[in-house]
Design an enzyme around this catalytic site. Structure first.
Site, mmCIF file in Angstrom:
data_model
loop_
_atom_site.group_PDB
_atom_site.id
_atom_site.type_symbol
_atom_site.label_atom_id
_atom_site.label_comp_id
_atom_site.label_asym_id
_atom_site.label_seq_id
_atom_site.Cartn_x
_atom_site.Cartn_y
_atom_site.Cartn_z
ATOM 1 N N GLY A 42 0.843 -1.360 0.075
ATOM 2 C CA GLY A 42 -0.020 0.047 0.007
ATOM 3 C C GLY A 42 0.691 1.126 0.078
ATOM 4 N N GLU A 90 3.948 3.937 6.151
ATOM 5 C CA GLU A 90 2.519 3.470 5.911
ATOM 6 C C GLU A 90 1.524 3.979 5.224
ATOM 7 O OE1 GLU A 90 1.268 0.835 6.294
ATOM 8 O OE2 GLU A 90 1.289 -0.370 8.188
ATOM 9 N N ASP A 91 0.670 3.164 4.470
ATOM 10 C CA ASP A 91 -0.407 4.000 3.836
ATOM 11 C C ASP A 91 -1.494 4.458 4.516
ATOM 12 O OD1 ASP A 91 -1.048 1.099 4.535
ATOM 13 O OD2 ASP A 91 -1.972 0.736 2.636
ATOM 14 N N ASP A 94 -5.578 2.086 10.613
ATOM 15 C CA ASP A 94 -6.873 2.013 10.796
ATOM 16 C C ASP A 94 -7.036 1.703 12.504
ATOM 17 O OD1 ASP A 94 -9.644 1.572 11.024
ATOM 18 O OD2 ASP A 94 -9.924 -0.200 9.640
ATOM 19 N N LYS A 152 -7.037 6.766 10.418
ATOM 20 C CA LYS A 152 -8.822 6.893 10.737
ATOM 21 C C LYS A 152 -8.860 6.853 12.159
ATOM 22 C CE LYS A 152 -10.274 3.748 6.905
ATOM 23 N NZ LYS A 152 -10.751 2.368 6.661
ATOM 24 N N VAL A 159 -11.423 3.433 1.957
ATOM 25 C CA VAL A 159 -10.843 4.307 0.740
ATOM 26 C C VAL A 159 -9.859 3.450 -0.030
ATOM 27 C CG1 VAL A 159 -10.971 6.555 1.857
ATOM 28 C CG2 VAL A 159 -9.029 5.248 2.211
ATOM 29 N N ASP A 212 -5.907 -0.630 -1.623
ATOM 30 C CA ASP A 212 -6.902 -1.583 -2.538
ATOM 31 C C ASP A 212 -8.085 -2.030 -1.958
ATOM 32 O OD1 ASP A 212 -5.288 -3.138 -0.538
ATOM 33 O OD2 ASP A 212 -6.132 -5.001 -1.659
ATOM 34 N N ARG A 264 -5.300 -0.010 -6.907
ATOM 35 C CA ARG A 264 -4.179 0.656 -6.167
ATOM 36 C C ARG A 264 -3.438 1.807 -7.072
ATOM 37 N NH1 ARG A 264 -2.136 -2.596 -1.901
ATOM 38 N NH2 ARG A 264 -2.689 -4.826 -2.155
HETATM 39 P P1 IMP Z 1 -4.925 -1.888 11.107
HETATM 40 O O1 IMP Z 1 -4.054 -2.921 11.594
HETATM 41 O O2 IMP Z 1 -6.446 -1.893 11.424
HETATM 42 O O3 IMP Z 1 -4.378 -0.486 11.321
HETATM 43 O O4 IMP Z 1 -4.953 -2.058 9.477
HETATM 44 C C1 IMP Z 1 -4.129 -1.431 8.586
HETATM 45 C C2 IMP Z 1 -4.090 -1.936 7.234
HETATM 46 O O5 IMP Z 1 -5.533 -2.367 6.621
HETATM 47 C C3 IMP Z 1 -3.601 -0.854 6.151
HETATM 48 O O6 IMP Z 1 -2.200 -1.116 6.044
HETATM 49 C C4 IMP Z 1 -4.511 -1.458 4.779
HETATM 50 O O7 IMP Z 1 -3.662 -2.507 4.020
HETATM 51 C C5 IMP Z 1 -5.783 -1.916 5.417
HETATM 52 N N1 IMP Z 1 -6.542 -0.869 5.505
HETATM 53 C C6 IMP Z 1 -7.449 -0.343 6.528
HETATM 54 N N2 IMP Z 1 -8.157 0.715 6.093
HETATM 55 C C7 IMP Z 1 -8.231 0.551 4.614
HETATM 56 C C8 IMP Z 1 -9.197 1.307 3.713
HETATM 57 O O8 IMP Z 1 -9.918 2.166 3.971
HETATM 58 N N3 IMP Z 1 -8.674 1.054 2.265
HETATM 59 C C9 IMP Z 1 -7.808 -0.102 1.928
HETATM 60 N N4 IMP Z 1 -7.111 -0.677 2.918
HETATM 61 C C10 IMP Z 1 -7.480 -0.200 4.168
HETATM 62 MG MG MG Z 2 -4.496 -3.939 2.106
#
Ligand code: IMP
Ligand code: MG
Length: 182
Positions: free
Chosen positions: A44, A99-100, A103, A131, A153, A159, A165
């Site tokens: 990402g 990081e992208d 969340d 987020k 998103v 993706d 992407r």
């Molecule tokens: P976390 O462990 O919940 O912070 O998840 C992070 C990962 O979930 C990111 O690196 C993304 O790969 C994926 N992700 C979380 N939110 C989104 C989104 O809105 N769109 C696409 N990928 C997301």
């Molecule tokens: Mg992903």
């Protein structure tokens, strides 16, 4: 049921590039005369890291990691598997993880614990997007591009099932509509 597709554009290409320029100025100041190793999290973060490092006016090296979190795409579990590790040790180096999106922050907390155990001189995070879940968790993210609401998103590296992407902007994923019944 129609396919999910990119809907409303949340962050245009122009806004992305302008903000990335600002982040690069700040990072260049903070890491001047240090030993900067920028670590991109695949896949990402590829477009973000590529645009970001080209705006830096200090030397840096690049490395990449690939991780997969167990659980569904929408809800990460916090259990993370390293699919590709760094090529080189990071002991004594100034590591900036790029990081992208953060969340829940679970993926990143795991990654940070893992990297911290390798004794870098410093360890900071630059995430293009965050987020609200992450902001509640209070993960310390030094550099953030944009704070989003709780929406899914796509684009600019992000993706849905590996699609979208390549879009040069960030858009809300439009889930698609059910055909009329009957
Ligand atoms: P976390 O462990 O919940 O912070 O998840 C992070 C990962 O979930 C990111 O690196 C993304 O790969 C994926 N992700 C979380 N939110 C989104 C989104 O809105 N769109 C696409 N990928 C997301
Ligand atoms: Mg992903």
């Amino acid at each position: 049921m129609s396919e999910p597709r990119p809907g409303e554009v949340l962050v245009s290409s122009a806004r992305l590039q302008a903000r990335i320029g600002e982040l690069a100025v700040q990072i260049s100041e903070d890491y001047r005369n240090r030993d900067l190793l920028v670590v991109g999290v695949l896949k990402g973060a590829v477009f973000f890291i590529a645009d970001l490092v080209r705006e830096l006016d200090i030397p840096c090296e690049l490395d990449f990691m690939a991780v997969s979190s167990y659980g569904s795409a929408a809800h990460s579990s916090g259990v993370v598997r390293i699919l590709k590790d760094l090529d080189s040790p990071i002991v004594g180096r100034d590591v900036l993880v790029v990081e992208d999106i953060i969340d829940s922050g679970l993926t990143l907390s795991y990654l940070l614990r893992n990297l911290a155990s390798r004794d870098p001189a410093s360890l900071e995070v630059c995430s293009l997007l965050t987020k609200p879940g992450h902001r509640r968790r209070g993960l310390d993210t030094r550099y953030v591009g944009f704070d989003l609401e709780d929406v899914f998103v796509v684009g600019y590296g992000l993706d849905h099932a590996e699609r979208f992407r390549h879009l040069p902007y960030i858009a809300v994923l439009d889930p698609g509509t059910d055909p009329p019944q009957g």
